[in-house]
Every structure is written in C-alpha cells, then in structure tokens.
Write a protein that holds these residues in place. Structure first.
Motif, PDB file in Angstrom:
ATOM      1  N   ALA A 184       0.851  -1.209   0.000  1.00  0.00           N
ATOM      2  CA  ALA A 184       0.000   0.000   0.000  1.00  0.00           C
ATOM      3  C   ALA A 184       0.878   1.248   0.000  1.00  0.00           C
ATOM      4  CB  ALA A 184      -0.926  -0.011   1.206  1.00  0.00           C
ATOM      5  N   ALA A 185       1.485   1.525  -1.142  1.00  0.00           N
ATOM      6  CA  ALA A 185       2.405   2.671  -1.236  1.00  0.00           C
ATOM      7  C   ALA A 185       1.704   4.002  -0.977  1.00  0.00           C
ATOM      8  CB  ALA A 185       3.065   2.683  -2.610  1.00  0.00           C
ATOM      9  N   SER A 186       0.390   4.047  -1.215  1.00  0.00           N
ATOM     10  CA  SER A 186      -0.339   5.307  -1.028  1.00  0.00           C
ATOM     11  C   SER A 186      -0.378   5.761   0.428  1.00  0.00           C
ATOM     12  CB  SER A 186      -1.768   5.164  -1.560  1.00  0.00           C
ATOM     13  OG  SER A 186      -2.449   4.134  -0.853  1.00  0.00           O
ATOM     14  N   LEU A 187      -0.026   4.858   1.375  1.00  0.00           N
ATOM     15  CA  LEU A 187      -0.010   5.232   2.793  1.00  0.00           C
ATOM     16  C   LEU A 187       1.268   5.956   3.185  1.00  0.00           C
ATOM     17  CD1 LEU A 187      -1.507   2.025   4.465  1.00  0.00           C
ATOM     18  CD2 LEU A 187      -2.679   4.159   3.929  1.00  0.00           C
ATOM     19  N   LEU A 188       2.262   5.926   2.310  1.00  0.00           N
ATOM     20  CA  LEU A 188       3.576   6.491   2.641  1.00  0.00           C
ATOM     21  C   LEU A 188       3.710   7.913   2.109  1.00  0.00           C
ATOM     22  CD1 LEU A 188       5.832   3.398   1.828  1.00  0.00           C
ATOM     23  CD2 LEU A 188       4.880   4.080   4.034  1.00  0.00           C
TER      24      LEU A 188
END
Length: 536
Positions: A384-388
């Motif tokens: 879940a790269a969008s959380l970073l």
C-alpha cells in the motif's frame, strides 16, 4: 483703455482687495458657522406627544449619536469622535430593543441598507503582500466569533438577517478595534522580520471594518435618523410614564461622563483647567452650547432608564423567577473519557477503513487495537504505497520567467529578433513571418516584424523574451537567488497520487531528490523551464 487702467491701477487694486477681504470675511465665516453649528429650522413632523418636531432637534441628536468614546480606537484619528457619548447606541443594540425598530421601520431604511450591505461586501480585509499575515487570520486566532459573523454576513442574502450580522460586527469591533489589530499585525511582522518584507501599510493603513467611521457609514443615514427619532420619542414616553430626570441631574451626569473619558485619555498628565478646556472643546465640536447639550443628554437618560427597565422587566412574577433560578442553579460535575478524534468511528465505513489500514501496516488481521509494531517500510510500500509520504519543513522562493522576461529591455528583444538565426527560429513558430520574402537582410526582417498586428507582435516578443532567457541562465539564477523566501511551511510528498504542492510540480522523483540533496538542486529547481524554485 489700457492707459486708463494704467493711470488708476492703484485705486482699482485697493477696491478689488477690499471687496475680496470683505467677501471672505463674511461668507467664509458664515459657511464655517453653518457647517459647525448651523441646523435647519424646518418642521419635520410631530413627536408622540403631538408637538411639532423640528429638523434641528433631529440633526442635533443624529450628530451626537454618530460616534461614541469607543470609536476613538476605531477611527484612530481619521475622523471626529464624540467623547461625550458613553455608548448609548451600543447599549440600545445590546438591550434587544433594536428588534422593535427592525420590525416597525425596516421598510423605511431597507433600500439604503441594501446599498450599504452591497458596498460592505466589496470590502477586502488587509493581507500582507506575502500573504503570511492578515486581518482575517488574526480574527480567526484572536476573536473567532468576529470571524464567523463576518463570513455569515458575506454569505447572507436576506437583508434582515444581514442587518443582524452587521449589528453583531458593529458591537464586536468595539471589543477588538483597529488599534489592537494594528499592534498585533506589527508584532507578527516583527516575529517574521527575517522572512517578511516590512509593509508600511501596517503603520499607516486604515484597519476599520468596511472603513466605517460612524453609524451612518455602517447602516446608512436613514437608519441613524430613525434611531434618533426613536430615542427622542422614547424619552417623551418615559417622561409621560412618570420617570424623573432633572436638568441638574443631566448636567452633573454628562460632566461625570466627560471627566471619566478625560481621565482615561490624559490621567496624571493633565493640569489645572485642562478638563474645562476639554469639555468646552467637545461641546463646540458638536455645534452646541452647554444648555443644548444638557437638554439633549436629559433625553438620553430618560430613554436609557426606559430601555433598562424594559430589558430587565422579563421576570415580573416572583414564582417564574424562582423556577428559573432553581433550574439555572443546578449543576453536576462530569469527567469525560474519549478516544482521540482519529479513532472515533462514527460510521461502519470508518471501522472498515481502519481494519484495512491496520492490516496493510502490520500484516495481521487480528482486531481493531492500534498497532503495536509495524511492517518494514519496503513491505508496506509493496502492499500500500499510497499510505507512505515524506514531510519537509521548508522555506520557498519562487520566480516565473514570464514575469522575469518583461524586465528584458525592448531594444534587446528587437536586436535578438532581427538576427538571422533567431529570425529563422521565429519563422518556424509564426507562419506570417515565414511568408516574408525580404528576410535575407536586417532591414527586410525589421519590415516583416513591423508589418505584424499588435496581437501577433506581442506573441512574437513573448517567444523572443523566453529564448533570450534560455540563452542566459545566469540571469534566472541571479533573480532566483535574490527572491525572498516564504514563511516556513511543512510540505508533504506522497509516495503515490497527485502532488498537492505548488500546483505545477509533477515529477515526484526529481522533487524528492532535490529536497533530499545538499547541492545546487536546492537553489535552482525547475520542471518546465518557466517556474523556478529555491528551497531551504
């Protein structure tokens, strides 16, 4: 004829001088008198006791009510303030009696009020040129109620509701006057003195809301006139109902008001006889004599007693008051326990999102408790790269080459355009130049450029200026080096999704490299060759 004038010129000069001096002495002094103390004697109507009302009586009261002592900190020397008025209008507004005027007389001043509201909505509160500080930010921080009422007023379309918000703003400005705003803005500017240019407007500008200096500026002349008549008639009604205010009482009371205001202004700095001069000066500024002032104040006291009794006459029956007191005196002490706002799930969807988030950062699906341990960043990025995201505390300086290009001298632009190599580049962009058959000489190229329409020439010059800047990167570097930094701000660069910073930056990797570097990329960053940034 000339010989005649030459012969008697001294006599003519004496006569003309005498006429001028006489006219100025009489008509000039008479006009001044009319402006300061003159009032119209015409009949305006009748009071509620059946007696004729004269325009001069209304005008005197209007002049007295227009400003009060509180306005001294609002006007800030930009107008005359009535220092003998201790705020009867503000007291009238706060008593709730204003509803009677709105209910009974609103149609009489509605049209003028609408014009005032329209004008007030065009007002723009002060903002520092660098946008870091301003009146609205100050209201929001120091006086939220004022900020909310201001925006309610801007959004309100119904004139009656807008009038209510306007009254609230009028009263609240007395609590947070322009003099306080000026001091706080000055203090904030000094706090950021290394980041903000000094704006002289803070010291000399007008911070009064809507630039209003008196009641008529706020609500219109018709409203002020109606208010004056209501107060006058209220005094007559109170007198008829048995209220007592003697001339001597009014005389002593107005002098006490004047003395209180005098002491607040001058205090221990005053000497013998200073108060008397102050009192006489204030009477003269109102265009009255002392007897007229005392009679006027006597009516104010009659009206004030009536307002106070009406305002305090709600709980007439003792049993009603007792029930109210019993209810109002009850109290209970509570201790409130609650989760942080981020963990307060108001809907089922919030809980589902939390479970998904928890699984993404811990790799486990074992409840809803906050994570005790997290997965390595690499694994979270894979799932879940969008959380970073990465956060940076930066100051930013920015220039736009479109603005910078306008500083290039016109002669330099012209010399650039008539050069053969540069003209060839321009012909590729503009077909109208390509059709020119005499472009093999400087004169021919000049004629081709002059034959363009104003609109075409402006576009050609714009391209030429941009080409000049591209050929002289040192000019851009010099300009961005001298540009002022913004105030420190936190910017967020997410791992995925749109870049919500600076509007036109799209290259995530390049921006991250620049922000994390310690080389020239921090001081000279661009993605499109038009907007340039310097970071710190």
């Amino acid at each position: 004829m000339l010989a005649f004038f030459r012969r008697y010129q001294k006599a003519l000069l004496i006569v003309v001088t005498g006429v001028i001096i006489t006219s100025f002495s009489f008509f000039g002094a008479f006009r001044t008198y009319r402006q300061v103390g003159g009032f119209s004697d015409r009949v305006a109507g009748k009071w509620i006791d059946g007696k004729l009302s004269y325009e001069k009586d209304i005008q005197k009261l209007v002049r007295f009510l227009e400003t009060d002592f509180t306005d001294l900190w609002i006007v800030e020397g930009r107008g005359v303030v009535n220092l003998l008025n201790d705020g009867i209008v503000r007291e009238f507004f706060q008593s709730g009696s204003l509803e009677l005027i709105k209910e009974r007389f609103f149609p009489l001043f509605e049209e003028e009020l609408k014009e005032k509201i329209k004008s007030h909505k065009q007002y723009r509160p002060y903002v520092h040129p660098q946008k870091a500080i301003g009146m609205e930010n100050l209201w929001k921080q120091m006086f939220p109620a004022f900020y909310e009422d201001y925006h309610k007023f801007l959004k309100e379309e119904d004139p009656k509701q807008a009038f209510d918000h306007l009254v609230a703003l009028f009263l609240e400005e007395g609590v947070f006057p322009p003099s306080s705003i000026r001091e706080m803005l000055s203090y904030q500017q000094k706090q950021y003195r290394n980041l903000l240019i000094e704006d002289p407007t803070i010291q000399s500008g007008d911070f009064s809301l809507f630039y209003a200096k008196n009641l008529s500026d706020w609500f219109g002349k018709k409203f002020t006139r109606i208010l004056a008549q209501v107060i006058y008639n209220s005094a007559l009604y109170a007198k008829d109902r048995g209220y007592k205010v003697s001339y001597q009482e009014a005389s002593v009371h107005i002098q006490l008001v004047a003395k209180r205001h005098f002491d607040r202004l001058y205090g221990e700095k005053s000497g013998a006889g200073d108060f008397e001069k102050f009192y006489r000066k204030q009477i003269a500024l109102l265009g009255l004599d002392e007897r007229e002032l005392v009679l006027l104040w006597q009516k104010m006291l009659y009206a004030r007693k009536l307002f106070q009794d009406v305002g305090g006459g709600v709980f007439v029956d003792a049993s009603i008051y007792k029930d109210f007191h019993d209810f109002a005196s009850r109290e209970v002490t509570l201790t409130l326990y609650e989760l942080p706002k981020a963990l307060q799930f108001k809907h089922e969807e919030d809980l589902e999102k939390w479970i998904l988030y928890r699984e993404a950062v811990t790799g486990k699906n074992d409840g809803v408790k906050p994570p005790a341990a997290y997965l390595p960043i690499e694994k979270i990025q894979a799932k879940a790269a969008s959380l970073l995201e990465k956060k940076f505390l930066v100051k930013v300086a920015q220039i736009d080459t479109k603005d910078l290009s306008l500083e290039i001298p016109l002669r330099k632009v012209w010399d650039f355009e008539v050069e053969e190599a540069n003209f060839a580049l321009l012909k590729e962009a503009f077909p109208s130049l390509a059709s020119s058959k005499t472009s093999n000489t400087v004169q021919g190229r000049a004629l081709a450029l002059k034959s363009l329409t104003d609109e075409e020439r402006e576009k050609v010059d714009s391209v030429a200026r941009q080409k000049i800047l591209e050929a002289e990167p040192d000019l851009i570097l010099s300009k961005i080096t001298k540009a002022n930094f913004s105030v420190p701000q936190i910017i967020t660069v997410p791992k995925e999704g749109d870049l919500p910073i600076f509007g036109n930056l799209k290259n995530r990797e390049a921006l991250l490299e620049a922000l994390e570097s310690s080389d020239e990329r921090l001081s000279y960053y661009t993605e499109n060759g038009v907007q340039f940034y310097r970071f710190q």
